[in-house]
Design a protein around this motif. Sequence first.
Motif, PDB file in Angstrom:
ATOM      1  N   ARG A 178       0.847  -1.201   0.000  1.00  0.00           N
ATOM      2  CA  ARG A 178       0.000   0.000   0.000  1.00  0.00           C
ATOM      3  C   ARG A 178       0.877   1.244   0.000  1.00  0.00           C
ATOM      4  O   ARG A 178       1.772   1.389   0.816  1.00  0.00           O
ATOM      5  N   TYR A 179       0.608   2.128  -0.962  1.00  0.00           N
ATOM      6  CA  TYR A 179       1.427   3.327  -1.098  1.00  0.00           C
ATOM      7  C   TYR A 179       0.508   4.537  -1.212  1.00  0.00           C
ATOM      8  O   TYR A 179      -0.694   4.391  -1.464  1.00  0.00           O
ATOM      9  N   ARG A 180       1.114   5.717  -1.088  1.00  0.00           N
ATOM     10  CA  ARG A 180       0.355   6.939  -1.326  1.00  0.00           C
ATOM     11  C   ARG A 180       0.172   7.118  -2.827  1.00  0.00           C
ATOM     12  O   ARG A 180       1.084   6.818  -3.602  1.00  0.00           O
ATOM     13  N   ASP A 181      -0.991   7.600  -3.246  1.00  0.00           N
ATOM     14  CA  ASP A 181      -1.233   7.801  -4.677  1.00  0.00           C
ATOM     15  C   ASP A 181      -0.253   8.831  -5.240  1.00  0.00           C
ATOM     16  O   ASP A 181       0.094   9.803  -4.577  1.00  0.00           O
ATOM     17  N   GLY A 182       0.200   8.580  -6.445  1.00  0.00           N
ATOM     18  CA  GLY A 182       1.105   9.520  -7.090  1.00  0.00           C
ATOM     19  C   GLY A 182       1.991   8.804  -8.090  1.00  0.00           C
ATOM     20  O   GLY A 182       1.801   7.606  -8.353  1.00  0.00           O
ATOM     21  N   SER A 183       2.939   9.541  -8.684  1.00  0.00           N
ATOM     22  CA  SER A 183       3.904   8.955  -9.616  1.00  0.00           C
ATOM     23  C   SER A 183       5.278   9.006  -8.982  1.00  0.00           C
ATOM     24  O   SER A 183       5.660  10.041  -8.431  1.00  0.00           O
ATOM     25  N   TYR A 184       5.998   7.919  -9.061  1.00  0.00           N
ATOM     26  CA  TYR A 184       7.297   7.842  -8.403  1.00  0.00           C
ATOM     27  C   TYR A 184       8.354   7.465  -9.442  1.00  0.00           C
ATOM     28  O   TYR A 184       8.128   6.583 -10.278  1.00  0.00           O
ATOM     29  N   TYR A 185       9.490   8.132  -9.357  1.00  0.00           N
ATOM     30  CA  TYR A 185      10.502   7.997 -10.385  1.00  0.00           C
ATOM     31  C   TYR A 185      11.859   7.770  -9.740  1.00  0.00           C
ATOM     32  O   TYR A 185      12.158   8.332  -8.677  1.00  0.00           O
ATOM     33  N   ALA A 186      12.671   6.919 -10.342  1.00  0.00           N
ATOM     34  CA  ALA A 186      14.062   6.789  -9.897  1.00  0.00           C
ATOM     35  C   ALA A 186      14.918   6.560 -11.134  1.00  0.00           C
ATOM     36  O   ALA A 186      14.458   6.008 -12.149  1.00  0.00           O
ATOM     37  N   GLU A 187      16.172   7.000 -11.035  1.00  0.00           N
ATOM     38  CA  GLU A 187      17.083   6.953 -12.179  1.00  0.00           C
ATOM     39  C   GLU A 187      18.451   6.500 -11.672  1.00  0.00           C
ATOM     40  O   GLU A 187      18.903   6.956 -10.616  1.00  0.00           O
ATOM     41  N   ALA A 188      19.102   5.594 -12.417  1.00  0.00           N
ATOM     42  CA  ALA A 188      20.428   5.117 -11.998  1.00  0.00           C
ATOM     43  C   ALA A 188      21.521   5.997 -12.600  1.00  0.00           C
ATOM     44  O   ALA A 188      21.267   6.780 -13.522  1.00  0.00           O
TER      45      ALA A 188
END
Length: 264
Positions: A150-160
């Motif tokens: 369960r997470y908060r609604d939204g868009s999550y991004y990660a970059e290496a």
Amino acid sequence: MNKFAYSALVAFVSSLLTLITIVWVVPTVAETEGKVREISLDELASHNTADSCWKEIEGLVYDVTDFIDRHPTPASVMTEWCGRPSTEGWVDKGNGRPHSAGAEALLDDFLVGYLAGADVDLDALNQPATGSGAASAERPATAVDAGAGRYRDGSYYAEAEPGSRGTFGIIEITVKGNRIVGVYYDELSRDEDGTVNYRKSADMNYAERWRRVSGGVTQLSTYPAYEQMLIEQGVPEGVDAISGATGAYDAFVGLATEALSTAR
Ligand code: HEM
């Protein structure tokens, strides 16, 4: 009338009355549940707009009106099926792939009944609901069901960090209704002005080279498989490595963990 015939008649009439009382007083299974009732094709067809959107999927009818805005596509993809038998759209999202177990778990919340004449297991449907949905007992248990993802609604991004060839992994995760509903993983490179000039997911030469050394496994199938597993399992730990694609697995799980760390 002799005594015997009279008693037989009384016994017959009283058992008939008992039977009528039972049928009349004890409601049918469907009626007790209230939620699970028979719905005709005509009734289904009358809910054919974005303001009231019902869909029949595998015999069951769902009111998905409130989900249209949360569905990860333009609304028209959903509304096209309002008021219609929609199993076809459900089992093939248009790309040959069915909806995930996570999506299926969401469906339970929208159940209103079953389509008249559908071959559904009413007894199973009318089991006291465990959790949110009446049909959840039939569905495979996933981390999503257990509430682990369960997470908060939204868009999550990660970059290496860029590797030796200048490409770097990225992940974009969309959370709606506290669940992961969309995942995009890729390896990119950018021009100096920041424009993306390479996506490994679309690199057919790379796929061909990978296919030769891996005996068939390529990024064309493994990236979507990892994405799908994360949606289904809800947590990076639930994603299994695909043999022949463990480098991509490590990068995927690392980025997914990083992106989701801000979503808790
Ligand atoms: C029957 C008509 C439907 C069609 C044609 C349809 C089509 C699509 C498409 C094109 C995508 C994005 C591409 C992809 O993820 O591969 C998608 C994703 C998704 N849809 Fe639907 N959809 C339909 C109904 C529904 C309903 C009723 C729900 C409600 C539970 C739902 C929940 C989701 C979720 C959670 C995703 C994210 C990916 C997944 O979990 O599979 N869809 N759908």
